[in-house]
Design an enzyme around this catalytic site. Sequence first.
Site, short mmCIF file in Angstrom:
data_model
loop_
_atom_site.label_atom_id
_atom_site.label_comp_id
_atom_site.label_asym_id
_atom_site.label_seq_id
_atom_site.Cartn_x
_atom_site.Cartn_y
_atom_site.Cartn_z
N SER A 198 0.85 -1.18 0.00
CA SER A 198 0.00 0.00 0.00
C SER A 198 0.89 1.23 0.00
O SER A 198 2.04 1.19 0.44
CB SER A 198 -0.90 0.00 1.25
N TYR A 211 -1.91 -0.64 10.83
CA TYR A 211 -1.95 -0.94 9.40
C TYR A 211 -0.69 -0.42 8.70
O TYR A 211 -0.06 -1.14 7.91
CB TYR A 211 -3.20 -0.32 8.77
#
Length: 342
Positions: A198, A211
Amino acid sequence: MMMNIVVEFFVVMLRVLWAIVMAGLKWLIRPKEKSVAGQVCVITGAGGELGRLFAKEFARRRATLVLWDINSHSNEETAEMVRQIYREQDVNSMTKAGAVGGVEEVPPFQPQVYTYVVDVGKRESVYSTAEKVRREVGEVELLINNAGVVSGHHLLECPDELIERTMVVNCHAHFWTTKAFLPKMLEMNHGHIVTVASSLGLFSTAGVEDYCASKFGAIGFHESLSHEIKASEKDGIKMTLVCPYLVDTGMFRGCRIRKEIEPFLPPLKPEFCVKQAMRAILTDQPMICTPRIVYMVNFMKSILPFEAIVCMYRFLGADKCMYPFLAQRKEAMNNNEAKNGI
C-alpha cells in the site's frame, strides 16, 4: 590498488546510468508481456475484491489458479468465476479452430482452479496447506501475497489482539508463504513473488498505526528478499512490489481528504489498480505505484523536513483523512453490540 577502486567506481556509475536509461525507456516503450499459461499461481486473500480480480486476470492468461482465503464461501465464488472464464476460453478456441479448418483443436493444457481454506496468519496452516498444494497441484511458480486486514481503531482504543492480527496477516504471513514456496523456486531458478502492499507502507497518516506498520514491514521484507535473491544470482526469480493509493474496495470506507482536492485524487477503481499491477507483473517490473504521483510523494517525504510534510498533509486534508473511517467503524461496532444486547 587505488586505481582499481577508481576504475571500478566509474564502471559502477556507468551501470547506474545505464539502469536509469533502461528504466526510462520502459516508461516510453511498453515491454512485451510474458506468458504465465500453465503456471501454478497461488493468490492469498482470493475471496476479497482485489484477490478476485487478480484471479480473473491470471485465469484469462490460462494460469492454473490456487486460491487461498479464510472465507470458504467467497473463495468458492471466485473459483466459479475463474471456471467460467476457462469455459469461455475453451468455447472461443474451438470456435476459432472450426472457422479456420473445420477441425476442433484441443488446447495443449486445461488449466484448473483449486480452493483451500487457509488462515495465512497461522504459520502451521500455511505450511500444511502449501504441502497439500505441492501434492495435489504441483510446484508453485507465481505467489501473490494479497491477503490483508485493517482493525479500524485508534491506537489507544485498539485491542492488542487486533493489532497482532493486523501485523500477522499483513506482514508475517509473507514470511510463511515465501518460506513455503521459495526453496523450489530457487532450485528451478524460476518464479515470481508479488507483494501487494500500500502507499501507506511508503508514507503514513494518523489513526492507522497498526496498518501502516504492517505495510511498512511488508515492504521492508520484500525489498530485503529482493536483495537476497539478487545476491544469490538467481536471475530467473522476479519480484514485484505493488503500492496503490486508496482503493475503493470498502476496506477504508469513509476515508476523505480535502473536498477541493478529492476530484484530483479520488479512490482508485479496483479494476484499474489490478490492471496496472498485472502490467507490472507480466513485464517483470520491480515496483508499481498507482497513481504515479505516489512516486513523487514518497520522494518528497525522503528529502523534506518532517514539519514540511505535516504542512503538506494539512493542506491536502491527509493528516486526518482516516478519522471519518474510524468513526464509522466505531459507530458500526457500537450498533452491533447494541443489537446483541452487549
